[in-house]
Design a protein around this motif. Structure first.
Motif, PDB file in Angstrom:
ATOM      1  N   PHE A   4      31.925  40.714 -34.428  1.00  0.00           N
ATOM      2  CA  PHE A   4      31.482  39.394 -34.359  1.00  0.00           C
ATOM      3  C   PHE A   4      31.565  38.399 -33.164  1.00  0.00           C
ATOM      4  O   PHE A   4      30.792  37.784 -33.069  1.00  0.00           O
ATOM      5  CB  PHE A   4      32.008  38.654 -35.837  1.00  0.00           C
ATOM      6  N   SER A   5      32.702  38.595 -32.670  1.00  0.00           N
ATOM      7  CA  SER A   5      32.739  37.748 -31.423  1.00  0.00           C
ATOM      8  C   SER A   5      31.825  38.221 -30.378  1.00  0.00           C
ATOM      9  O   SER A   5      31.217  37.191 -29.787  1.00  0.00           O
ATOM     10  CB  SER A   5      34.168  37.996 -30.894  1.00  0.00           C
ATOM     11  N   LYS A   8      28.646  36.784 -31.543  1.00  0.00           N
ATOM     12  CA  LYS A   8      28.699  35.236 -31.484  1.00  0.00           C
ATOM     13  C   LYS A   8      28.332  34.596 -30.030  1.00  0.00           C
ATOM     14  O   LYS A   8      27.485  33.644 -29.627  1.00  0.00           O
ATOM     15  CB  LYS A   8      29.995  34.674 -31.633  1.00  0.00           C
ATOM     16  N   TRP A  11      24.782  35.374 -29.404  1.00  0.00           N
ATOM     17  CA  TRP A  11      24.105  34.462 -30.233  1.00  0.00           C
ATOM     18  C   TRP A  11      24.006  33.103 -29.323  1.00  0.00           C
ATOM     19  O   TRP A  11      23.054  32.608 -29.246  1.00  0.00           O
ATOM     20  CB  TRP A  11      24.660  34.306 -31.281  1.00  0.00           C
ATOM     21  N   ASN A  12      25.263  32.757 -28.775  1.00  0.00           N
ATOM     22  CA  ASN A  12      25.295  31.454 -28.215  1.00  0.00           C
ATOM     23  C   ASN A  12      24.281  31.449 -26.824  1.00  0.00           C
ATOM     24  O   ASN A  12      23.887  30.678 -26.362  1.00  0.00           O
ATOM     25  CB  ASN A  12      26.888  31.213 -27.751  1.00  0.00           C
TER      26      ASN A  12
ATOM     27  N   TYR B 123      27.088  31.906 -40.320  1.00  0.00           N
ATOM     28  CA  TYR B 123      28.456  32.308 -39.713  1.00  0.00           C
ATOM     29  C   TYR B 123      28.356  32.280 -37.881  1.00  0.00           C
ATOM     30  O   TYR B 123      29.360  31.646 -37.613  1.00  0.00           O
ATOM     31  CB  TYR B 123      28.631  33.857 -39.938  1.00  0.00           C
ATOM     32  N   LEU B 124      27.598  32.790 -37.519  1.00  0.00           N
ATOM     33  CA  LEU B 124      27.445  32.754 -35.958  1.00  0.00           C
ATOM     34  C   LEU B 124      27.292  31.158 -35.650  1.00  0.00           C
ATOM     35  O   LEU B 124      27.669  31.030 -34.480  1.00  0.00           O
ATOM     36  CB  LEU B 124      26.130  33.580 -35.343  1.00  0.00           C
ATOM     37  N   ASP B 125      26.592  30.454 -36.168  1.00  0.00           N
ATOM     38  CA  ASP B 125      26.566  28.930 -36.223  1.00  0.00           C
ATOM     39  C   ASP B 125      27.918  28.206 -36.343  1.00  0.00           C
ATOM     40  O   ASP B 125      28.108  26.952 -36.556  1.00  0.00           O
ATOM     41  CB  ASP B 125      25.528  28.215 -36.822  1.00  0.00           C
ATOM     42  N   GLU B 126      28.868  29.017 -36.687  1.00  0.00           N
ATOM     43  CA  GLU B 126      30.026  28.457 -37.364  1.00  0.00           C
ATOM     44  C   GLU B 126      29.931  27.407 -38.314  1.00  0.00           C
ATOM     45  O   GLU B 126      30.815  26.416 -38.382  1.00  0.00           O
ATOM     46  CB  GLU B 126      30.924  27.938 -36.203  1.00  0.00           C
TER      47      GLU B 126
END
Lengths: 225, 161
Positions: A4-5, A8, A11-12, B123-126
């Motif tokens: 997931f990290s 993430k 994704w960013n 989730y990815l957007d926190e």
């Protein structure tokens, strides 16, 4: 670093920058548009059937008075009742389901449930309207085809084989009509399945997935009938 | 005045709409249709927004509801444009590692269901679990269970590539 990290970070990087600037003119156009949105498009699709039904009623009333003889009284009155009933059913239920749909945009679960109800209603209304309009189309074509101007005798001479007893004539017409309606019913069924059922099925699967592990969840939303 | 406020809000949060469109659409035409549907739904709901939830949560809700429940055509040409968008960013940054990661991200997204995509995006957007639960209309416990499953699914996808 777990999956997931990594995702993430990806994704960013993918969406991190400022997205393409907003086309304010386009937004304003969408705001003015009355046909934007899935519901508006569905309603548009049914509009033709509704318009045909609305036009058909005065025509049938005219037929009732213009054509003499007992043959038309039963058929035409039955169609008028059917059409009026369909319109009543459509508008009364449409108001209910659209209200429900508009009021339940709070979360995904409610949205899925109300969209399902809405789609089931549209499916049913579309099917029923077409099943009513089709016999009317046959009837309309028949009347036009054999000429209203030449009077009821000409029409009735085609409607009935004079040398046959009345019961035989009635059976023949019931059989012919039943065959036409069955054929149309089968074609319409396939069309509706293609157009509505796939989406309904997809929504049901999504709702089921969403409500899995949910305490006290009713996976089947109650239809408004 | 009302219209101007709405447009400014959309401008400010356009990133959410953009992400949802990219997440659920596989080509420019579909993405453009979905964008139009989302903006139309937001405008329709705008007068009813009472500020009880955060504006971003409200936009997430409506955008996801529209993308998932909306009556749209079947997807065509899977992920082509999403990947192209990613590639564009990467070419500018000239970073191969990032390209691989983004490719993996989109490949993973493609293998998730619409519900899982929504949860993963949040989730990815926190977005906190509490808000995810509120947007999805399920319990926080269910959110945790589903996130564990998605995590497991992603692990399998990523180890197989």
């Amino acid at each position: 670093m777990d999956e997931f990290s990594k995702l993430k970070q990806a994704w960013n990087s993918s969406f991190g920058g400022t997205p393409e600037s907003l086309d304010k003119e386009r937004v304003a156009q969408i705001m003015r548009s009355r046909t934007a949105g899935p519901l508006a498009r569905l309603k548009k699709r049914l509009r033709l059937e509704i318009a045909a039904t609305v036009i058909a009623i005065p025509f049938l009333v005219w037929v009732l008075f213009a054509l003499p003889g007992p043959y038309f009284i039963f058929n035409t009155s039955a169609l008028i009742l059917l059409f009026t009933g369909m319109l009543y059913y459509y508008f009364m239920n449409l108001r209910k389901v659209v209200k429900l749909w508009n009021n339940s945009q709070d979360n995904l679960r409610q949205s899925l449930e109300s969209t399902l109800i809405l789609f089931r209603f549209f499916r049913k209304a579309y099917f029923r309207l077409n099943m009513v309009l089709f016999p009317f189309g046959v009837y309309f074509g028949y009347i036009i085809g054999f000429g209203l101007g030449s009077g009821g005798d000409k029409v009735s001479s085609f409607l009935f084989v004079v040398s046959w007893p009345l019961v035989a004539n009635v059976i023949l017409w019931v059989v012919i009509f039943a065959l036409i309606i069955t054929g149309f019913w089968a074609i319409l069924k396939v069309y509706v399945k293609q157009y509505y059922d796939k989406h309904i099925q997809n929504l049901e699967i999504l709702l089921e997935e969403l409500l899995e592990n949910e305490p006290g969840a009713e996976n089947e939303p109650q239809a408004t009938e | 005045m009302e219209e101007r406020n709405f447009i400014n809000t959309i401008e400010e949060h356009r990133g959410i709409i953009f992400k949802v469109c990219k997440m659920y659409c596989t080509n420019e035409d579909d993405s453009s249709d979905l964008y139009q549907d989302i903006v139309a739904q937001l405008w329709k709901a705008w007068k009813g927004f009472r500020g009880e939830a955060k504006i971003s949560t409200w936009i997430y809700r409506i955008a996801l509801n529209t993308a998932i429940s909306g009556f749209r055509k079947q997807k065509r040409n899977p992920l082509k444009n999403s990947l192209d968008a990613g590639k564009l960013t990467i070419e500018q940054e000239d970073n191969l590692k990032k390209k691989e990661d983004i490719d993996t991200l989109y490949m993973a997204i493609d293998m998730l269901s619409d519900v899982e995509k929504a949860m993963m995006m949040l989730y990815l957007d926190e977005v906190p679990y509490e808000e995810i639960a509120s947007i999805m209309g399920i319990t926080q416990n269910n959110v945790r269970v589903k996130m564990l499953r998605i995590r497991e699914k992603l692990r399998k996808i990523m180890t197989s590539h």
